[in-house]
Scaffold this active site. Sequence first.
Site, mmCIF file in Angstrom:
data_model
loop_
_atom_site.group_PDB
_atom_site.id
_atom_site.type_symbol
_atom_site.label_atom_id
_atom_site.label_comp_id
_atom_site.label_asym_id
_atom_site.label_seq_id
_atom_site.Cartn_x
_atom_site.Cartn_y
_atom_site.Cartn_z
ATOM 1 N N GLU A 305 -34.995 12.871 55.316
ATOM 2 C CA GLU A 305 -36.057 13.649 54.688
ATOM 3 C C GLU A 305 -35.923 15.302 55.162
ATOM 4 O OE1 GLU A 305 -39.443 11.517 54.097
ATOM 5 O OE2 GLU A 305 -38.694 10.394 52.551
ATOM 6 N N ASP A 378 -39.213 1.614 51.014
ATOM 7 C CA ASP A 378 -40.343 2.362 51.489
ATOM 8 C C ASP A 378 -41.636 1.950 51.003
ATOM 9 O OD1 ASP A 378 -41.729 4.605 52.660
ATOM 10 O OD2 ASP A 378 -41.312 5.977 50.872
ATOM 11 N N GLU A 406 -50.252 4.422 50.412
ATOM 12 C CA GLU A 406 -49.477 5.408 49.748
ATOM 13 C C GLU A 406 -48.934 4.938 48.266
ATOM 14 O OE1 GLU A 406 -45.909 6.913 51.954
ATOM 15 O OE2 GLU A 406 -45.225 7.935 50.276
HETATM 16 O O1 GCW Z 1 -42.866 7.079 52.433
HETATM 17 C C1 GCW Z 1 -42.317 8.228 52.795
HETATM 18 C C2 GCW Z 1 -43.523 9.319 52.513
HETATM 19 C C3 GCW Z 1 -43.325 10.677 53.588
HETATM 20 C C4 GCW Z 1 -43.012 10.070 54.843
HETATM 21 C C5 GCW Z 1 -41.808 9.275 55.075
HETATM 22 C C6 GCW Z 1 -41.377 8.707 56.336
HETATM 23 C C7 GCW Z 1 -43.701 11.112 56.975
HETATM 24 O O2 GCW Z 1 -43.448 9.562 51.200
HETATM 25 O O3 GCW Z 1 -44.550 11.214 53.345
HETATM 26 O O4 GCW Z 1 -43.203 10.972 55.705
HETATM 27 O O5 GCW Z 1 -41.757 8.029 54.008
HETATM 28 O O6 GCW Z 1 -41.849 7.490 56.481
HETATM 29 O O7 GCW Z 1 -40.826 9.268 57.102
#
Ligand code: GCW
Length: 714
Positions: A305, A378, A406
Amino acid sequence: MRKTVVTAVILLWAILAAAENGYDLWLRYRPLPAAIADGYAECIAAVHVAGESPVLKAAADELSSALEGLTGRRPAVCRDPRACCLVMGAHLEERFGGAFAAAEVEACGNEGFILRTAPFGKGMVLLVTGHTDAGVLYGVFALIRMMQTGKEITGLDLSETPDWDLRLLNHWDNPDGTVERGYAGRSLWWNREEAPEQLRKQYRDYARANASAGINGAVLNNVNASPGMLRPEAIRQYATIADVLRPYNIRVYMAVNFSSPAILGGLPGSDPLDPAVERWWKEKVEEIYAAIPDFGGFLVKANSEGQPGPQNYGRTHADGANMLARALKPRNGIVMWRAFVYEPGSEDRARQAYTEFVPLDGQFEDNVIVQVKNGPVDFQPREPFSPLFGAMQNTSLMVEFQITQEYLGFSDHLVYLAPLQKECLDSDTWCPGKGSTVARITGGAFSPGRITAIAGVANTGRDSLWCGHHFAQANWYAFGRLAWNYRLSAREIAREWLAMTFSSDPSFLEPALTLMMRSREAAVNYMTPLGLHHLMGWSHHYGPEPWTDIPGARPDWLPRYYHNASPLGIGFNRSPSGSNAVEQYCPPLREIYGDPATCPLPLLLWFHHLPWDYPLPTGNRLWDELCLRYQAGVEDCRQFQKTWDGLNRFTDPRRFAEVQAKLRIQTREAMWWRDACLLYFQTFSGLPFPAGMERPVHNLDQLKKQKFNLTHHN
Ligand code: GCW
C-alpha cells in the site's frame, strides 16, 4: 433553602462520581455480596510479598486494591510469612519446600504461574509463585479474576503458562494523534497535552488492563510508519511510556518506515544490502536501547500500500527483514515483518501474499517473525484462514487479528470477536497433516524453541470508555485471554468478562451471553453472508456500497471485484476453473474448498461463483438463502435490543443507555446493509424476495446517492 440546595448538589455530585462510565473496564472491583466477600477477605487477610521489584509491587498493589474494592477490606501486610494467609513471590519452593518441586516452578518459564494452597504451620497458606516476578503478576491477576467471578479460592491448585511468548497489541497511531481505523477517539500516545501525572495514570490503567488479560507488549505507532518515530524526541516519548508499562511486564515495540535511513539519516537510499544503511540501523538500534533497555523490536510494513521496502532496491522481503534482525539480535530484539502485501494486477488478491512469501520460506533469520493477517484478504467479517499458515514450515509465523472493527461497524456495532478468532486459530491447515491448526503452528508445536507471537490491532483511544462501545472492551479482553490460552472457549471468556464488567447474576449472564455469542454471526449475516466479502464503501469501510465504481480506481479496492454479481450469478471463483486460490491450501482442503458441493456454506461465495438458482443443502436456492440470511441478521439485531432492554435492572443507567443507543444504530444499519445489498443484487438475479422475508424499507437509487455521514462515529 440554601442548605437544601447545597446538600442536593453534594448528593448529585456523589451520585455522578459513583456513576460508571466504562473507564474502569473489567477491573471495576465493586463490592461483592457480603457472604462471598467475607470468605475472600478472611482467606486473604494478610499478605506477604517475598521479594522486591517494581513488578511484585504492582502485583501486590493490585491485589490490595482489588480486595479493598471487592470485600471492603485491605489485607494486612505481614513481614513474617508464617503469620500470613497469602505469600507471593518467585521461587517459593525455596521457603515452602514441600509445596512444590523445583522443576515444577522452573516449568513456569518466563511468565507462567502456580496458585497453590498448602499446609503451613498450623494452618493453610495460599502461595502465588512462578519462575519470575512476571509469573507472579499473572498469578495475582488470575486470583483476582477468580474472586471477581465468584470462584472458590480455598484449596487451590492451578498452574498456567501462556500459549504464545509475545502477545501484542498493535496501535495504528500517528504522531499527530490520529488513529488509523480508530473509532475510540484520538491516540493514547501521541500529541497529548495533558499533565504528565494524568497521562501516567491513564497509561498505568492501560497496562493493568493488558496485564490482567495477559497481553505483554505493544507497538505504539502505526504500521504506516512515520520516519519521525526514530527521531530522538519520539524515542524519548517511547521511553517515557515504556517506564510506566514495565512494572506490568509490558514491553514496547516500534513500527518503522523502511526508508528511514534516507529520509531521516540523509543517506542516498535505504538499500538493505548497503553497508552504510546497515550501519545506520545498528546505530539507531543502539540509540533506542540506550533509552529503553528492554525494547522489544520492530514491526515493518514494507512494499505494501505504498510503503517503501526492500523491493524498491530489487531486494526481497527476507533481505530487508534480515538486515534489521541482525541489528537487533545483539539486544535480543525481534523483527515482525508483515505479509500483508498485494499489488494491482491480474492475480487474485487473495493469492498474493502466498505468491510473494512462500518462495522465501527458510530464508529469514531466527529473530524474524512473519506477521500474517488471519485471512488472505483483509479482516473481513468472515474469511478462511490465510494459506500462509502451514505453507511456510521453516519460518516463524504469527497471526494478526484486528480488534478495532474496521469492517465490522466501527465502534457502533456490538460484535464479539472471540468466535472469529477461535475460528481461525482452530482451523486445521492440514499442513503437514491432520491436526496442524493455526494455533499449533504459530504456537511453535512444529518448531520447538522458536519464539512465538500473536498480535491484535488495538481498539483503544482517548475515549472515556477506552473503546467507543462498552462491549468493544470485551474484544480487547478476549484477545488477551485467547493469546494466553487459546483453548478457552469464546463463551467462557465472555462469561468472565460480563461478570467482571457488569454483573454475575445468572439472570443477567445467560441472556447477555447469548447476545454476545450470536453477535458475530449476526454481523456476517447482515453484512456479508455465505462467503461474500468487501461489499463496503471503499473509502470509509463502514456501510454497504456493493455498486461502487470509480473510474481509474484499483479494481481490487472495489466491491465488484469481489462479488462479481451479474445475471449469471455471484461470488469469486477461486476454484481450479477460476483463480485457483484453492491450490494454496493443503489437501484435502483444496479439494473440499474447490468443489461447491463440499465447500462449507459459510465460505461458499468466497471460493465459488454460482448461479442465482444454485440449489443448496439447506433446501433453498442460492438467492433465497442469501435473502434469508440478511433477514436473519436484522432479526438478530432486533433481538439484541429486546434482550438488552430486559437487562436494565442489572446495569447502571449510563452504561445501559449508551449500549441501548448503539444497539438502535446497529439494527438500523443492519437494515441498511440488507436493503442495499439485496436490492442491488436483485437487479442481477431478477428473482423475487422469498416468502417470510420483510420487504426492504429503502430505495436503491436513494441509497446510491446517500452520502456517508460520519457524525455518530466518533
Ligand atoms: O485493512 C487495511 C486498512 C489500512 C491498513 C492496512 C494494513 C494500516 O484499510 O488502513 O493500514 O490494512 O493492515 O496495513
